[in-house]
Scaffold this active site. Sequence first.
Site, mmCIF file in Angstrom:
data_model
loop_
_atom_site.group_PDB
_atom_site.id
_atom_site.type_symbol
_atom_site.label_atom_id
_atom_site.label_comp_id
_atom_site.label_asym_id
_atom_site.label_seq_id
_atom_site.Cartn_x
_atom_site.Cartn_y
_atom_site.Cartn_z
ATOM 1 N N VAL A 243 44.303 43.575 45.427
ATOM 2 C CA VAL A 243 44.821 42.942 46.643
ATOM 3 C C VAL A 243 46.300 42.566 46.499
ATOM 4 O O VAL A 243 46.836 42.547 45.401
ATOM 5 C CB VAL A 243 43.986 41.696 47.021
ATOM 6 C CG1 VAL A 243 42.535 42.085 47.220
ATOM 7 C CG2 VAL A 243 44.082 40.611 45.953
ATOM 8 N N GLU A 244 46.904 42.245 47.632
ATOM 9 C CA GLU A 244 48.327 41.890 47.734
ATOM 10 C C GLU A 244 49.223 42.958 47.117
ATOM 11 O O GLU A 244 50.177 42.666 46.409
ATOM 12 C CB GLU A 244 48.592 40.504 47.118
ATOM 13 C CG GLU A 244 47.956 39.376 47.919
ATOM 14 C CD GLU A 244 48.427 37.996 47.498
ATOM 15 O OE1 GLU A 244 49.294 37.902 46.610
ATOM 16 O OE2 GLU A 244 47.934 37.015 48.068
#
Length: 806
Positions: A500-501
């Site tokens: 993620v991110e």
Amino acid sequence: MLLLLSFVLILILLGVLFYYQVALPLGSAILLIAWLALGVLSPVLWSLWLVIPLVTVLLVLNLPGIRRPLISRHVFKALRKVLPPMSQTETEALEAGSTWWEKDLFSGRPDWHEFAEITLPKLTAEEQSFLDNEVNELCAMLDEWDIHHTRKDLPPEAWQYLKDKGFLGLIIPKEFGGRDFTPYAQSRVMSKIASRSVTAAVTAMVPNSLGPGELLVKYGTEEQKQRWLPGLANGTEIPCFGLTGPEAGSDAGSIPDTGIVCKGEFEGKEVLGLKLTFNKRWITLAPVATVVGLAFKLYDPDGLLGDKNKTAYGITCALLPADLPGIQIGRRHNPGSPFMNGPISGEDVFIPVDWIIGGAPMAGRGWRMLIECLGAGRGISLPSMATASGEMCYQTVGAYARIRRQFNMEIGKFEGVQEATADIAAGAYMLEAMRQLVTKGLDQGKAPSVVTSMAKFHATEMMRVIVNHGMDVVGGRAIQMGPRNFLALPYQSIPVGITVEGANILTRSLMIFGQGAIRCHPYLLAEMEAMQNEDSAAGLKEFDQVFFRHVGHVFSNSVRTKVYGLTRARFSRVPENADAFSRRWYQRINLLSAALAVSADTALGVLGGNLKRRELLSARLGDVLSQLFIACSILKFHSSHTRTEEEDAHADHALTQALYAAQEALYDFYANFPARLPACGLKLMTFPWGRIVSKPSDESIRALGDLIMEDNPVRKELASYLYISNDPKDATGRVEHTFQLLLALGPTWNTFAKAQASGKFTGDTVEERLKDAAAKGVILESEIEALKEYDACRYDCLLTDAFDSL
């Protein structure tokens, strides 16, 4: 002979001028005066055949009116033709955020005086109190096994506590009821929670990272702030943010979700608004959210926003209640960790135009808003979770490696095991050092997107390495699932941090150097902007000024790299406060920084826009920049403590790993660079005597392998950032409690265990053998009870869970 000597002196002078980056007019004057002065040695230098060409060249270089048509115009046209097109999202990503210390490292000439002025962040009394009280109380409520395998959610009392105590509003200003904590305090809060429960940490970190709260604080209208921020601060509103979807993950700029400007009915009145159609996936907190931030591409086909010539505005962000008619929300994904995560979708959902974050004037500004907010949050949330994982492995795996014995010896004494535990020790030390330097940059109000990309990538990758090593060391005890297992659940959560991110593969291969080369280079962005100027004459004028500074920069770094390579940078500048431990490390950074700068410029000059597609090459240059930043963070963290042998050992090992990785990235870059002549020249210039850093030695590995099993100052320092239970019935508390009992015994247990294994004592039970050992003078009578207690805890510590049914 005198003529040759004169030319040699001129070349040396040129080298000095380039080394110190003397400005072109001043450098030209110095060179001309030196040339004429050296005519005393060799009158030939006064010959008009030599003086006139020299003066002509210097005039051309120093007079823009002559230089521009003769040189700059041709370079400008040639480069303009090969400059790759830049998308709007790429442009906005480059313009968003800021730069910090990474720019110095990329320049090839770090300003060590500036670095010496950096002080690591400190908690305020309020922040420290929150960590010592509210965070500890929350952690005491959490049982990660129960959360994972029974509830599939946080317990209700933990949810309520998160809301009531302001955990969801750490970034919100106090005027709206938030805590307004610094980035360092946010990181410390999240890592302490993560040391107890990754699920709880993710739940708390999302509202304080990329989400409605931060977007409203930075860009919201006053009316929007008053409407939403108090509820977000006190937990009556739970936010989520919908960015990614089936067609747009790492390439979030390609989102197909749309908002069409139109008129519609809202609360009984016709108002100007948007009709939204969206399909989002993998949205954390979506199943329980009461307010949804949404990113979409805005279109105004009828020019209702006022600009009849503009129909496509680009990515825009809006904020809407989760219970708005037409929104489908509430279902859950299963990301392997039971934090709330799920899809959001809607078709033709009408909202007023005032619900755009920042109002109608911010239409089309969403991508820049997201990049700036993500640039900060990416340096806090996932790195804090990774840091907690590394530091917890230091505590638990180090302790277990001493408790567990095989072949009549602690398993942590086997060199094969020490190779893993040394990596754990150095990696945990590095993670804490990097966390502190990164959050210092954020504390100063900066949003260094390159630094936070490096932090996210290298922290989560180090977490993967450390936890995998921990699994290897603890073995079957770590594989068998159950409430006793202290490693399996963090191990399961690793992919979340990696993915993620910004997926790690993309972050390394495209973002770190891709953005770093342009954002951190002292001249490249200005040159690109000049070449993109629609006014060619104005663009050429701007380009001319910057280009010749760039040329001087390249020559300066080339000379500096050559000098540093020959001397191994032994006489290069270091911070004023550098001590005997750090001096040589700073000097090695000087050499690698200069080599990075000249290598990057060579790659850009030879490959041009194709470098964007040569990801293997650009990733290696990004690795160099990252490892130099990591090395600086280790040196800064080390210098913030009173020196001890134990900390020196950790810092030395971590620095060796960082600069060895940077060095090898350069070697691999030179080996694979398609233009072989420049590649060989760069390698010879940087490493004329071979490698400057070796891998960590066996001695260093053994030293750290021993230290991680001791109650050393570094272990105590890292433990202070964590929630560590001493409850013998708790997964981590069982290991810590047993370890502390063992430490209290000193060498007594080891003495007894070795003698027992060699058959010196009689008796069928441990108690009988302990009494026999006391009778034979191996141990004291007064030590029997303590040894019995430890042995019982030791055995319990080794047990895995067994269930009647699964």
